[in-house]
Scaffold this motif. Structure first.
Motif, PDB file in Angstrom:
ATOM      1  N   ILE A 134      -0.097  11.476  -1.002  1.00 35.91           N
ATOM      2  CA  ILE A 134      -0.779  10.868  -2.134  1.00 35.91           C
ATOM      3  C   ILE A 134       0.044   9.745  -2.772  1.00 35.91           C
ATOM      4  O   ILE A 134      -0.150   9.357  -3.920  1.00 35.91           O
ATOM      5  CB  ILE A 134      -1.148  11.978  -3.149  1.00 35.91           C
ATOM      6  N   THR A 135       0.953   9.161  -2.004  1.00 36.47           N
ATOM      7  CA  THR A 135       1.831   8.094  -2.483  1.00 36.47           C
ATOM      8  C   THR A 135       1.052   6.885  -2.997  1.00 36.47           C
ATOM      9  O   THR A 135       1.390   6.322  -4.042  1.00 36.47           O
ATOM     10  CB  THR A 135       2.785   7.646  -1.363  1.00 36.47           C
ATOM     11  N   ASN A 136       0.038   6.432  -2.257  1.00 36.28           N
ATOM     12  CA  ASN A 136      -0.716   5.255  -2.688  1.00 36.28           C
ATOM     13  C   ASN A 136      -1.361   5.466  -4.054  1.00 36.28           C
ATOM     14  O   ASN A 136      -1.345   4.576  -4.908  1.00 36.28           O
ATOM     15  CB  ASN A 136      -1.812   4.916  -1.667  1.00 36.28           C
ATOM     16  N   VAL A 137      -1.937   6.641  -4.250  1.00 39.32           N
ATOM     17  CA  VAL A 137      -2.620   6.938  -5.518  1.00 39.32           C
ATOM     18  C   VAL A 137      -1.608   7.054  -6.648  1.00 39.32           C
ATOM     19  O   VAL A 137      -1.808   6.512  -7.740  1.00 39.32           O
ATOM     20  CB  VAL A 137      -3.465   8.214  -5.391  1.00 39.32           C
ATOM     21  N   ALA A 138      -0.508   7.764  -6.411  1.00 36.17           N
ATOM     22  CA  ALA A 138       0.527   7.894  -7.442  1.00 36.17           C
ATOM     23  C   ALA A 138       1.102   6.529  -7.801  1.00 36.17           C
ATOM     24  O   ALA A 138       1.370   6.245  -8.983  1.00 36.17           O
ATOM     25  CB  ALA A 138       1.638   8.828  -6.959  1.00 36.17           C
ATOM     26  N   SER A 139       1.278   5.671  -6.815  1.00 34.16           N
ATOM     27  CA  SER A 139       1.793   4.323  -7.082  1.00 34.16           C
ATOM     28  C   SER A 139       0.795   3.522  -7.911  1.00 34.16           C
ATOM     29  O   SER A 139       1.186   2.738  -8.786  1.00 34.16           O
ATOM     30  CB  SER A 139       2.090   3.608  -5.762  1.00 34.16           C
ATOM     31  N   ALA A 140      -0.499   3.702  -7.674  1.00 43.11           N
ATOM     32  CA  ALA A 140      -1.522   3.045  -8.487  1.00 43.11           C
ATOM     33  C   ALA A 140      -1.475   3.548  -9.925  1.00 43.11           C
ATOM     34  O   ALA A 140      -1.653   2.775 -10.868  1.00 43.11           O
ATOM     35  CB  ALA A 140      -2.905   3.280  -7.883  1.00 43.11           C
TER      36      ALA A 140
END
Length: 307
Positions: A134-140
């Motif tokens: 879920i890296t992309n979402v957390a980065s967003a």
């Protein structure tokens, strides 16, 4: 967002909604089913974009390599569905996992998610279905915390069942340990489908795949043969069943009248760094799926894939 609206956004939407899918498509064989299921459910889901997520296992040499292979696999599936027109809405994601809850990973996918969320509202949220690390979402979230908190609702098949005493060592939690706390703490509406103990009931067999999918169309044949090839690589000559975990996250968006699964609301669990869930009764509520109706879900999935 008002408390009333927050609680409303924890429920299955009763209309067609806009969705971003975040997926490590090359990691296993289940993401391919989820991508196709979402694209074939246009009566309830408008797919806004698809983002490639990182992964690291014997199929990749690094998280970046896993993400790039996932990106290419998404494009392959779109071609099989004769949806090459959608390829411009596929985004490359993080080239590594987050190592700190305060520092995201810059990527086109993270910016796309955050910027797209800015076009929505609490009354009309953007749904983000995250079926990989879920890296992309957390980065967003770190790029636009208020926008992501107010304007999105997230669906995540993550961790193991809360009642399990064993460590919560799901595949993504082992590698992507800093990202889940960011998403769970941002206070955006969140739906959690635990893997082992809940989603693990969603299993299919080679007989199912051959009967319902193989030979129906190029997409269905690819999905059936890809799943069988993967399973037979470790279970050749033996009975096997294969879990198609990630289709459940898409199915939640279609779960009117609880036709596919049951859920309840509970205080958001806390993903600890020792791979266990901690509890605090005063945390904000999330929706927690605790039971899957496997046969009903597969009936809908197979009928759409075999078109």
């Amino acid at each position: 967002m008002t408390q009333e609206q927050y609680l409303k956004n924890l429920k299955v939407p009763n209309r067609c909604v806009d969705v971003i899918l975040d997926t490590d498509a090359f990691n296993e064989i289940d993401d391919q089913f989820a991508i196709a299921y979402m694209m074939r459910s246009s009566e309830r889901i408008r797919t806004v974009g698809i983002c490639a997520a990182p992964f690291l296992n014997p199929k990749s040499t690094s998280p970046k390599d896993g993400m790039e292979k996932s990106y290419r696999e998404i494009l392959k599936l779109l071609s099989l569905m004769e949806r090459d027109d959608f390829s411009a809405r596929v985004y490359t994601g993080s080239d590594r996992f987050m190592t700190s809850e305060g520092e995201g990973v810059d990527s086109p996918a993270a910016h796309f998610i955050a910027e797209t969320a800015g076009k929505y509202s609490p009354e009309n949220p953007l749904y983000v279905v995250a079926i990989g690390a879920i890296t992309n979402v957390a980065s967003a979230v770190l790029l636009a915390p208020q926008v992501m908190r107010e304007n999105t609702a997230n669906v995540w098949p993550g961790g193991h069942a809360l009642v399990r005493a064993a460590p919560n060592k799901g595949f993504h939690q082992r590698h992507d340990i800093a990202a889940p706390p960011v998403v769970l703490d941002c206070r955006a509406p969140l739906v959690v489908l635990s893997c082992n103990g809940v989603v693990s009931a969603v299993r299919t067999t080679e007989t199912d795949l051959n009967f319902w999918l193989k030979g129906k169309n190029p997409l269905a044949t690819y999905l059936a043969e890809n799943a069988a090839r993967e399973a037979n690589s470790y279970a050749a000559g033996k009975p096997w069943s294969r879990c198609i975990w990630d289709v459940t996250a898409v199915a939640w968006l279609l779960n009117d009248s609880e036709r596919f699964m049951n859920s309840y609301q509970l205080p958001a669990p806390i993903p600890e760094y020792d791979h266990r869930w901690a509890k605090n009764p005063f945390r904000h509520p999330i929706t927690y799926v605790y039971y899957i109706r496997r046969d009903a879900l597969f009936e809908d999935l197979f009928s759409k894939l075999a078109k």
